[in-house]
Design a protein around this motif. Sequence first.
Motif, PDB file in Angstrom:
ATOM      1  N   GLN B 105      -9.412 -12.172   6.096  1.00  0.00           N
ATOM      2  CA  GLN B 105      -8.402 -11.262   6.646  1.00  0.00           C
ATOM      3  C   GLN B 105      -8.948 -10.386   7.765  1.00  0.00           C
ATOM      4  O   GLN B 105      -8.191  -9.888   8.589  1.00  0.00           O
ATOM      5  N   HIS B 181      -4.867  -6.864   9.230  1.00  0.00           N
ATOM      6  CA  HIS B 181      -4.205  -6.784   7.928  1.00  0.00           C
ATOM      7  C   HIS B 181      -4.237  -5.389   7.321  1.00  0.00           C
ATOM      8  O   HIS B 181      -3.588  -5.157   6.309  1.00  0.00           O
ATOM      9  N   GLY B 196      -1.058  -4.600  11.971  1.00  0.00           N
ATOM     10  CA  GLY B 196       0.196  -5.281  12.239  1.00  0.00           C
ATOM     11  C   GLY B 196       0.284  -6.010  13.562  1.00  0.00           C
ATOM     12  O   GLY B 196       1.318  -6.566  13.882  1.00  0.00           O
TER      13      GLY B 196
ATOM     14  N   MET C  38       4.115  -3.245   1.654  1.00  0.00           N
ATOM     15  CA  MET C  38       3.373  -4.148   2.535  1.00  0.00           C
ATOM     16  C   MET C  38       3.215  -3.554   3.923  1.00  0.00           C
ATOM     17  O   MET C  38       2.177  -3.684   4.561  1.00  0.00           O
ATOM     18  N   GLU C  39       4.262  -2.877   4.370  1.00  0.00           N
ATOM     19  CA  GLU C  39       4.208  -2.318   5.713  1.00  0.00           C
ATOM     20  C   GLU C  39       3.264  -1.123   5.756  1.00  0.00           C
ATOM     21  O   GLU C  39       2.562  -0.895   6.731  1.00  0.00           O
ATOM     22  N   HIS C  43      -0.945  -6.050   5.620  1.00  0.00           N
ATOM     23  CA  HIS C  43      -0.795  -7.349   4.956  1.00  0.00           C
ATOM     24  C   HIS C  43      -1.972  -7.725   4.072  1.00  0.00           C
ATOM     25  O   HIS C  43      -1.961  -8.793   3.479  1.00  0.00           O
ATOM     26  N   THR C  46      -1.142  -8.772   0.618  1.00  0.00           N
ATOM     27  CA  THR C  46      -0.532 -10.072   0.359  1.00  0.00           C
ATOM     28  C   THR C  46      -1.637 -11.116   0.255  1.00  0.00           C
ATOM     29  O   THR C  46      -2.807 -10.809   0.455  1.00  0.00           O
ATOM     30  N   ASP C 111       8.788  -9.026   7.030  1.00  0.00           N
ATOM     31  CA  ASP C 111       7.419  -9.520   6.910  1.00  0.00           C
ATOM     32  C   ASP C 111       6.652  -9.415   8.227  1.00  0.00           C
ATOM     33  O   ASP C 111       5.475  -9.728   8.293  1.00  0.00           O
ATOM     34  N   GLY C 113       4.461  -7.876  11.225  1.00  0.00           N
ATOM     35  CA  GLY C 113       3.404  -6.865  11.195  1.00  0.00           C
ATOM     36  C   GLY C 113       3.931  -5.513  11.641  1.00  0.00           C
ATOM     37  O   GLY C 113       3.502  -4.476  11.167  1.00  0.00           O
ATOM     38  N   GLU C 367       5.015 -10.112  -2.210  1.00  0.00           N
ATOM     39  CA  GLU C 367       5.586 -11.193  -1.404  1.00  0.00           C
ATOM     40  C   GLU C 367       6.758 -11.843  -2.126  1.00  0.00           C
ATOM     41  O   GLU C 367       7.820 -12.078  -1.557  1.00  0.00           O
TER      42      GLU C 367
END
Lengths: 167, 268, 408
Positions: B105, B181, B196, C38-39, C43, C46, C111, C113, C367
């Motif tokens: 990641q 990530h 992001g 998640m935000e 990520h 996940t 989902d 980024g 997810e």
Amino acid sequence: MNHNQSKSGVRPAAAVQWLLALVCLGLAGMAQATGVGDFVVDSSRAAQLENCVEPTEYMRRNHMEVIRHQRDTTVYGGIRSTKHSLSGCVGCHVGYDADHKPVAINDKGQFCAACHNYTAVKLNCFDCHATIPEGEAWNQVMAVDHGELLPGVEEQADAAAAGSRAQ
Amino acid sequence: MSREPDRQVNQDRRRFMGAAAGAVAGSAGGVGALAVGALGYTAADDAAAAPRTEPVSDRHRWGMFVDTAKCAEGCTACVDACDQENGLNLQAEPHGSNEAKWQNQRAVWIRKVKLQDKTSGHVTNLPLMCQHCEHPPCVDVCPTGASFKRADGIVMVDRHTCIGCRYCMMACPYKARSFIHEQVDQKLTRAPRGMGCVESCNLCAHRLDEGSASTACADACAAEGHHAIVFGDLKDPTSAVRQAMAKQPSRQIREDLELNTGVRYAGI
Amino acid sequence: MSKRIVYREWLIQPERYWGLLAVLAAIIAIGGASALYMEHEGHWVTGMTNSVVWGLPHVFAVFLIVAASGALNVASIGTVFNKPAYKPLGRLSGLLAAGLLVGGLLVLVLDLGRPDRLVVAMTTYNFSSIFAWNIFLYTGFLAITIGYLWTMAERKGNYLQRPVGVFAFLWRLALTTGTGSIFGFLVGRTAYDTAVLAPMFVVMSFAYGLAIYMLVLMTSFEWDGRPIGPKILKRLKDLLGLFVGAVLYFTIVYHLTNLYGAKNTDFEAFLLANGGIYTLMFWGGWVLVGGLLPLGIIYHPRLGKDRNWIATACALVIAGGLAAMYVVIIGSQAFPLEMFPGKTVLAFGAPGDVGGAVAPYTPTLPELLLGIGGVGVAMLIVSVGIRVLQFLPESLSDKEMDGLAEAV
């Protein structure tokens, strides 16, 4: 003219009064904002300078436009020496603590955060950009140091336009 | 004029910038006259003299030549240098992540790859990074146009318009791109980085913009004495990279895709 | 005057209706919370990595979008192909299509980024990207479906029904082809670099959309005590059988094409024989659960007439469809990029960095919850729609249907 309006009807006059009241409120707010945000951080390099890269009033209102123009020039054109680089903002306006260590410019009470918190305008430059000058590439501050500062993007455009008109 | 200071740059870029500022002021006219008058136009002159004042143009196309025979087994100088230069070493594994997943990641711009020929058993080492294609699939697929090719051939991401859809990562045949990530707390001014968005090798664009035609990986490789990576202007027949490429055959990775990559390899 | 179809709002008891809404709202809230999590964290929470960049949310999103296009098929059969028996089914078909599309798009967007930059995606376009085209295909589909619903519901618009229906039908084909092409144009990836992918997505959309449609129809009718006659049910399940068979056919073609190209044999071996979870998902999910089992039920002389078994077949098609998406989307990312033909990759970056080997991917709970949240949104739209507007015909009994067939 105001007189005429108030003759012609009550509503416009009321509207004008409202507007005036709003402007007064706004001015008061700004005066207060100036009280809160009218500072360059004392320990910053900017504190020793007469002016920002543009007159202070202009910068207060237009800094975001200025930064955004330079942003595209830098990303797509690779030009980092104009006087409107974000990295230059940080380099000049960042404050230092007692140990001469830079304090993140978006920390509470620091240059960017002080105003942006006050006006509740979310600032997301620093989602990605560094908040202290570290590992800088060529930017406005260095360009000044080396006497190689380029004019801002808008000024260049103006100059180019003036040049083409002259021809 | 340009190539000499270049080497000094590798040792101490800061000092160079100070010196160059003065030197250019004094000699720019002379160099210009020389280039135009005696040698004709050579690209290196205006590339490697001073901080950029004109927007990048397609007069140059930056690229690399990798001689895999010189790429030493176990050496990670290029990777380490890239990590330092672009702040990749500042990435921190988030609390609660697991190590194996994190390794997949975290952002990586350049990798050491070790290959073995299935028939002969011959082992090849090479650095793999963004190949800076002339026809980059990542640029084709990007819905917002954030993934773009700079006029001088550098493929990069405008993170101001990247929405993090990762379609470019699906499209890239080289696994060159990384998605951020995690929250990034520490970053360098020259290498912005945020959660992001997608990023990848940009051929040390900030160095080029400062007027230094070098990349961290190529410098580090040379400093180790390997000289496996040569960086330069692919459009300039006199550039080091073209000279090196002229001496031996080189290939593109996934040549079948006809992407005309800016990074070429000998010995694969 | 020909026999009119009577449509009525969904008249189930308020407790049942509000109970359903509460459950759906909870599912959506959990999905939304997962997206926020998640935000906020990024990520890394996940299972997605730089190797497997699209994970479970994309499986759900693509499935829902593909199914949305297929759900509209029922309306098309009625208006475009002039089958009177399908006319009463048209309105629900349009509503379901819109709902599924909205659900799928939400998952896709959440989902990203940077979902906060959605406005960038809406204002800056790169027209060489099939993704950008899809943004238009999706929003256009929504608009056309709403217009289509209007022509079906408003008598003044009835005369437009056929042209709008034809347009919607063509648009729908473009949409599914476009969705398939998102993958089909990825030249660098072995699994996707084939033209069969786009038509395969079209056929899959028919099957999955119809399966969801039938389940929704049967459930909503059952709860409200409205009759569905054996004849219309037989028509629908025979159609489903046809579509499921077609999916299997395209699956075979897809793999044969891949096998024919010698360079793809490794990938085929991975998918069909030694790919672990992906092989299992392919044979067990895509082929068995999503294909052979439902076909067995549908064409079984006794089970094929039993409503519960037909509903089971629909559920199996849906489950198999999700498995198929998992194989197509994730399996092909897990399979290593072939960069150095004839060479074994001994090391690729730092230890743990993946290249030249199968990339691990384990989906995490957020997810899954985000994906299910998207399904919740689709179902909420349908539930509220049929409750407040006249989407469902009063009866689909054989008598009613015969009358309809004679009348036209």
